[in-house]
Design an enzyme around this catalytic site. Structure first.
Site, PDB file in Angstrom:
ATOM      1  N   THR A 167       8.339 -38.083  11.690  1.00 55.65           N
ATOM      2  CA  THR A 167       7.123 -38.874  11.882  1.00 55.65           C
ATOM      3  C   THR A 167       7.434 -40.200  12.554  1.00 55.65           C
ATOM      4  O   THR A 167       6.741 -40.616  13.499  1.00 55.65           O
ATOM      5  CB  THR A 167       6.414 -39.114  10.538  1.00 55.65           C
ATOM      6  OG1 THR A 167       5.890 -37.866  10.051  1.00 55.65           O
ATOM      7  CG2 THR A 167       5.271 -40.108  10.685  1.00 55.65           C
ATOM      8  N   ASN A 221       4.684 -25.698  13.923  1.00 51.87           N
ATOM      9  CA  ASN A 221       5.119 -25.632  12.534  1.00 51.87           C
ATOM     10  C   ASN A 221       4.272 -24.703  11.673  1.00 51.87           C
ATOM     11  O   ASN A 221       4.715 -24.265  10.614  1.00 51.87           O
ATOM     12  CB  ASN A 221       5.095 -27.039  11.909  1.00 51.87           C
ATOM     13  CG  ASN A 221       3.757 -27.722  12.084  1.00 51.87           C
ATOM     14  OD1 ASN A 221       3.301 -27.934  13.208  1.00 51.87           O
ATOM     15  ND2 ASN A 221       3.116 -28.070  10.982  1.00 51.87           N
ATOM     16  N   GLN A 259      10.738 -28.323  14.629  1.00 49.66           N
ATOM     17  CA  GLN A 259      10.777 -26.934  14.136  1.00 49.66           C
ATOM     18  C   GLN A 259      11.664 -26.028  14.983  1.00 49.66           C
ATOM     19  O   GLN A 259      12.007 -24.932  14.560  1.00 49.66           O
ATOM     20  CB  GLN A 259       9.365 -26.363  14.087  1.00 49.66           C
ATOM     21  CG  GLN A 259       8.496 -26.931  12.986  1.00 49.66           C
ATOM     22  CD  GLN A 259       8.981 -26.564  11.598  1.00 49.66           C
ATOM     23  OE1 GLN A 259       9.702 -25.588  11.403  1.00 49.66           O
ATOM     24  NE2 GLN A 259       8.593 -27.359  10.617  1.00 49.66           N
ATOM     25  N   SER A 276      14.693 -33.747  13.237  1.00 49.92           N
ATOM     26  CA  SER A 276      14.606 -34.159  11.829  1.00 49.92           C
ATOM     27  C   SER A 276      15.647 -33.448  10.988  1.00 49.92           C
ATOM     28  O   SER A 276      15.812 -32.232  11.081  1.00 49.92           O
ATOM     29  CB  SER A 276      13.204 -33.858  11.288  1.00 49.92           C
ATOM     30  OG  SER A 276      13.111 -34.170   9.915  1.00 49.92           O
ATOM     31  N   GLY A 277      16.332 -34.216  10.132  1.00 50.92           N
ATOM     32  CA  GLY A 277      17.413 -33.662   9.335  1.00 50.92           C
ATOM     33  C   GLY A 277      16.982 -32.709   8.245  1.00 50.92           C
ATOM     34  O   GLY A 277      17.636 -31.688   8.005  1.00 50.92           O
ATOM     35  N   HIS A 278      15.876 -32.993   7.568  1.00 53.67           N
ATOM     36  CA  HIS A 278      15.551 -32.171   6.391  1.00 53.67           C
ATOM     37  C   HIS A 278      14.967 -30.813   6.752  1.00 53.67           C
ATOM     38  O   HIS A 278      14.742 -29.983   5.873  1.00 53.67           O
ATOM     39  CB  HIS A 278      14.632 -32.936   5.431  1.00 53.67           C
ATOM     40  CG  HIS A 278      13.184 -32.967   5.816  1.00 53.67           C
ATOM     41  ND1 HIS A 278      12.245 -32.182   5.196  1.00 53.67           N
ATOM     42  CD2 HIS A 278      12.516 -33.711   6.715  1.00 53.67           C
ATOM     43  CE1 HIS A 278      11.044 -32.436   5.718  1.00 53.67           C
ATOM     44  NE2 HIS A 278      11.197 -33.356   6.643  1.00 53.67           N
ATOM     45  N   THR A 317      18.909 -52.827   8.994  1.00 57.01           N
ATOM     46  CA  THR A 317      20.247 -52.377   8.607  1.00 57.01           C
ATOM     47  C   THR A 317      20.311 -50.858   8.591  1.00 57.01           C
ATOM     48  O   THR A 317      19.496 -50.197   7.943  1.00 57.01           O
ATOM     49  CB  THR A 317      20.615 -52.919   7.211  1.00 57.01           C
ATOM     50  OG1 THR A 317      20.561 -54.345   7.245  1.00 57.01           O
ATOM     51  CG2 THR A 317      22.010 -52.472   6.810  1.00 57.01           C
ATOM     52  N   CYS A 369       2.336 -31.727   5.481  1.00 54.33           N
ATOM     53  CA  CYS A 369       1.718 -33.050   5.578  1.00 54.33           C
ATOM     54  C   CYS A 369       0.220 -32.999   5.327  1.00 54.33           C
ATOM     55  O   CYS A 369      -0.402 -34.022   5.053  1.00 54.33           O
ATOM     56  CB  CYS A 369       1.975 -33.653   6.965  1.00 54.33           C
ATOM     57  SG  CYS A 369       3.728 -33.891   7.307  1.00 54.33           S
TER      58      CYS A 369
END
Length: 378
Positions: free
Chosen positions: A70, A149, A178, A198-200, A236, A321
């Site tokens: 996102t 998706n 996706q 996206s990692g997840h 950071t 989402c």
């Protein structure tokens, strides 16, 4: 439990978790600090960025770490819109994008931008000719997802990139969330300027992601602060997330060779579903193998999902989402599905390690659920 909701999120890989724990425990210093510990962490961050760049065939400076798909989509779209607004305020997208793209575009409309929402065919595919015809002198951005998706339709990204390459003032953003780790796009293509990963979704961690921003692109940041991430994404750095993302990306690309096996698993489910007259398969036959979307008439999707859960199988509805919202799927509506089918969709989404036993368990649960339904209705 048999987990078939991988398009919503995936189970983190053990190696990714170990990497995150090690970095969090031993390399916790701020990478911007000038002492030795800070320097060690900065080196680790640079190595992770370089690893991702090497794997994708892009430059080190083109990898921008973010907190998720996102944020990457917002940064790409809003960043281009603000940076290049003097060129024009016209953006092209499709009617079936993820909410993080559609809602961003709708926000921009409220601030004076004009958005063209292109239609798709009944397979969820946008026409290359439609995209080309929609380009205007004031067009600054085309943003189109690679794999949908909800239904798994695959857009012709390389063909679109070949077109955009001939329009030097038009940038092309690909939401590759996706598709990554399943279907490759040409990351180094001159016609592709921005790519969201996206990692997840690839057995990485929630909160880990990146935006590939080609070196010739300037973006106005979403927030302002320090000089981190080439000043595009100040704050950071979450080094443990960045390192774990590099690990997840490497593993996903190594394991992509297993993706082809999902075609047969997908087909096995299709063969079972076709025996039920009240079922409509919404995913195109030529779509991504890991997603299969179908509707069951006279069945509220949440009832069906809970019934599957009772049988030890996890499936979902539309995009996670928006799955708690009761309205019909905007994706299925755009594909020409009826309100009934668009409101009754269920999504099965697999990972590259899904087994035949998992799919057999799904089919067994489905038969049991439908048998109960037929007794009640009969």
């Amino acid at each position: 439990m048999i987990y078939l909701d991988n398009s919503a999120t995936t189970k983190p890989h053990e190696d990714v978790l170990k990497t995150f724990h090690t970095v969090s425990s031993k390399y916790f210093a701020n990478p911007s600090s000038i002492h030795r510990m800070g320097g060690q962490v900065e080196d680790l961050l640079t190595k992770s960025r370089q690893q991702i760049a090497d794997l994708l065939g892009v430059r080190l400076q083109e990898v921008v770490f973010t907190s998720g798909g996102t944020e990457s989509n917002n940064l790409a779209i809003k960043g281009v819109a603000e940076q290049y607004k003097n060129r024009g305020k016209h953006i092209i997208t499709t009617e079936i994008e993820h909410p993080s793209v559609l809602e961003t575009c709708r926000h921009l409309e409220e601030t004076g931008y004009e958005i063209t929402y292109l239609p798709v065919n009944d397979k969820g595919e946008v026409s290359v000719d439609d995209v080309k015809e929609a380009i205007r002198p004031d067009t600054i951005l085309i943003t189109i997802m690679h794999v949908n998706n909800e239904i798994g339709s695959v857009q012709p990204i390389e063909e679109l990139a070949n077109i955009v390459e001939h329009y030097p003032t038009v940038l092309f953003h690909v939401d590759h969330v996706q598709g990554f780790g399943k279907i490759t796009v040409p990351y180094d293509h001159k016609g592709i300027d921005l790519i969201t990963i996206s990692g997840h979704k690839i057995h990485g961690l929630k909160g880990s992601a990146c935006l590939i921003k080609k070196q010739h692109i300037n973006l106005t940041p979403l927030q302002h602060g320090g000089a981190q991430e080439e000043r595009v994404r100040p704050g950071t750095e979450n080094v443990a997330n960045a390192v774990s993302l590099a690990k997840a990306i490497r593993l996903a690309l190594e394991e992509q060779k297993n993706y082809h096996q999902l075609q047969q698993l997908n087909q096995t489910i299709r063969e079972e579903l076709k025996y039920y007259q009240q079922i409509t398969i919404n995913s195109p036959q030529n779509g991504a193998h890991h997603i299969l979307n179908f509707s069951v008439q006279n069945f509220k999707p949440e009832v069906l999902i809970h019934a599957f859960s009772d049988e030890g199988v996890v499936v979902s509805t539309k995009s996670a989402c928006s799955s708690r919202q009761s309205e019909a799927s905007h994706v299925l509506k755009a594909c020409g599905k009826t309100d009934e089918d668009a409101s009754a969709a269920v999504r099965v989404s697999m990972n590259v390690h899904q087994s035949q036993d998992d799919i057999n368990a799904f089919i067994s649960a489905f038969k049991k659920i439908m048998s109960k339904y037929e007794k009640v209705m009969g």
